[in-house]
Write a protein that holds these residues in place. Structure first.
Motif, PDB file in Angstrom:
ATOM      1  N   THR A   1       0.829  -1.198   0.000  1.00  0.00           N
ATOM      2  CA  THR A   1       0.000   0.000   0.000  1.00  0.00           C
ATOM      3  C   THR A   1       0.868   1.255   0.000  1.00  0.00           C
ATOM      4  OG1 THR A   1      -0.168  -0.123   2.403  1.00  0.00           O
ATOM      5  CG2 THR A   1      -1.980  -1.045   1.150  1.00  0.00           C
ATOM      6  N   TYR A   2       0.353   2.306  -0.619  1.00  0.00           N
ATOM      7  CA  TYR A   2       1.065   3.569  -0.783  1.00  0.00           C
ATOM      8  C   TYR A   2       0.204   4.705  -0.227  1.00  0.00           C
ATOM      9  CZ  TYR A   2       3.920   0.864  -3.980  1.00  0.00           C
ATOM     10  OH  TYR A   2       4.744  -0.084  -4.516  1.00  0.00           O
TER      11      TYR A   2
ATOM     12  N   PHE B   1      -3.296   6.210  -1.570  1.00  0.00           N
ATOM     13  CA  PHE B   1      -3.584   6.561  -2.965  1.00  0.00           C
ATOM     14  C   PHE B   1      -3.496   5.371  -3.912  1.00  0.00           C
ATOM     15  CE2 PHE B   1       0.994   7.460  -2.690  1.00  0.00           C
ATOM     16  CZ  PHE B   1       1.481   6.947  -3.876  1.00  0.00           C
ATOM     17  N   ALA B   2      -2.814   4.295  -3.520  1.00  0.00           N
ATOM     18  CA  ALA B   2      -2.721   3.131  -4.406  1.00  0.00           C
ATOM     19  C   ALA B   2      -2.410   1.888  -3.589  1.00  0.00           C
ATOM     20  CB  ALA B   2      -1.657   3.342  -5.473  1.00  0.00           C
ATOM     21  N   MET B   3      -2.712   0.731  -4.178  1.00  0.00           N
ATOM     22  CA  MET B   3      -2.466  -0.534  -3.502  1.00  0.00           C
ATOM     23  C   MET B   3      -2.280  -1.642  -4.540  1.00  0.00           C
ATOM     24  SD  MET B   3      -4.941  -2.564  -0.838  1.00  0.00           S
ATOM     25  CE  MET B   3      -6.120  -3.164  -2.033  1.00  0.00           C
TER      26      MET B   3
ATOM     27  N   GLY C   1      -5.936   2.231  -7.889  1.00  0.00           N
ATOM     28  CA  GLY C   1      -5.785   3.599  -7.420  1.00  0.00           C
ATOM     29  C   GLY C   1      -7.026   4.057  -6.685  1.00  0.00           C
ATOM     30  N   PHE C   2      -6.845   4.877  -5.649  1.00  0.00           N
ATOM     31  CA  PHE C   2      -7.961   5.350  -4.835  1.00  0.00           C
ATOM     32  C   PHE C   2      -8.166   6.859  -4.925  1.00  0.00           C
ATOM     33  CE2 PHE C   2      -6.394   1.478  -2.762  1.00  0.00           C
ATOM     34  CZ  PHE C   2      -7.536   0.717  -2.840  1.00  0.00           C
ATOM     35  N   THR C   3      -7.249   7.565  -5.553  1.00  0.00           N
ATOM     36  CA  THR C   3      -7.354   9.003  -5.786  1.00  0.00           C
ATOM     37  C   THR C   3      -7.039   9.243  -7.258  1.00  0.00           C
ATOM     38  OG1 THR C   3      -5.011   9.444  -5.345  1.00  0.00           O
ATOM     39  CG2 THR C   3      -6.502   9.473  -3.431  1.00  0.00           C
ATOM     40  N   PRO C   4      -7.295  10.442  -7.764  1.00  0.00           N
ATOM     41  CA  PRO C   4      -6.928  10.701  -9.167  1.00  0.00           C
ATOM     42  C   PRO C   4      -5.440  10.442  -9.438  1.00  0.00           C
ATOM     43  CG  PRO C   4      -8.399  12.410  -8.391  1.00  0.00           C
ATOM     44  CD  PRO C   4      -8.072  11.564  -7.194  1.00  0.00           C
ATOM     45  N   PHE C   5      -4.567  10.886  -8.527  1.00  0.00           N
ATOM     46  CA  PHE C   5      -3.140  10.614  -8.687  1.00  0.00           C
ATOM     47  C   PHE C   5      -2.864   9.117  -8.595  1.00  0.00           C
ATOM     48  CE2 PHE C   5       1.024   9.900  -6.640  1.00  0.00           C
ATOM     49  CZ  PHE C   5       1.844  10.348  -7.661  1.00  0.00           C
ATOM     50  N   GLY C   6      -3.522   8.432  -7.656  1.00  0.00           N
ATOM     51  CA  GLY C   6      -3.337   6.993  -7.492  1.00  0.00           C
ATOM     52  C   GLY C   6      -3.790   6.202  -8.703  1.00  0.00           C
TER      53      GLY C   6
ATOM     54  N   GLN D   1      -1.044   6.619 -11.290  1.00  0.00           N
ATOM     55  CA  GLN D   1       0.099   5.775 -10.939  1.00  0.00           C
ATOM     56  C   GLN D   1      -0.211   4.298 -11.186  1.00  0.00           C
ATOM     57  OE1 GLN D   1       2.705   8.191 -10.838  1.00  0.00           O
ATOM     58  NE2 GLN D   1       3.430   6.432  -9.743  1.00  0.00           N
ATOM     59  N   ALA D   2      -1.406   3.862 -10.799  1.00  0.00           N
ATOM     60  CA  ALA D   2      -1.795   2.465 -10.983  1.00  0.00           C
ATOM     61  C   ALA D   2      -1.772   2.089 -12.462  1.00  0.00           C
ATOM     62  CB  ALA D   2      -3.180   2.213 -10.378  1.00  0.00           C
ATOM     63  N   ARG D   3      -2.287   2.963 -13.322  1.00  0.00           N
ATOM     64  CA  ARG D   3      -2.244   2.693 -14.769  1.00  0.00           C
ATOM     65  C   ARG D   3      -0.807   2.563 -15.256  1.00  0.00           C
ATOM     66  NH1 ARG D   3      -6.429   6.234 -14.987  1.00  0.00           N
ATOM     67  NH2 ARG D   3      -5.106   8.020 -15.534  1.00  0.00           N
TER      68      ARG D   3
END
Length: 83
Positions: free
Chosen positions: A24-25, A32-34, A44-49, A52-54
């Motif tokens: 997790t990050y 924001f990501a996991m 991703g859990f936020t727009p930035f996440g 990053q996930a993509r």
């Protein structure tokens, strides 16, 4: 002060028979990501996440390394993690 935080966890079910790796990050206390080995890719859990996930999901080297963590990190260190 901005803070980045990352956790890497191994969940052992029935010894090393069923192992789950969760990475997790966080940024400023917001996840924001996991990566979850049961899911098999980053989420991703936020727009930035999500961005990053993509990026991480489209990088074959990163994905190969994360998927291998169940064996290289969790199972390899099972004796260290267990009492």
């Amino acid at each position: 002060v901005f803070q980045f935080f990352r956790t890497a966890e191994c969940h052992f079910i029935n010894g090393t028979e069923k192992v789950r790796f969760v990475d997790t990050y966080f940024y400023n206390r917001l996840q924001f990501a996991m990566f979850d080995s049961d899911v098999g890719h980053f989420v991703g859990f936020t727009p930035f996440g999500e961005k990053q996930a993509r990026y991480w999901n489209n990088d074959p080297v990163i994905m190969e390394n994360r998927r291998a963590e169940v064996d290289t990190y969790c199972r390899h260190n099972y004796e260290v993690f267990t009492p």
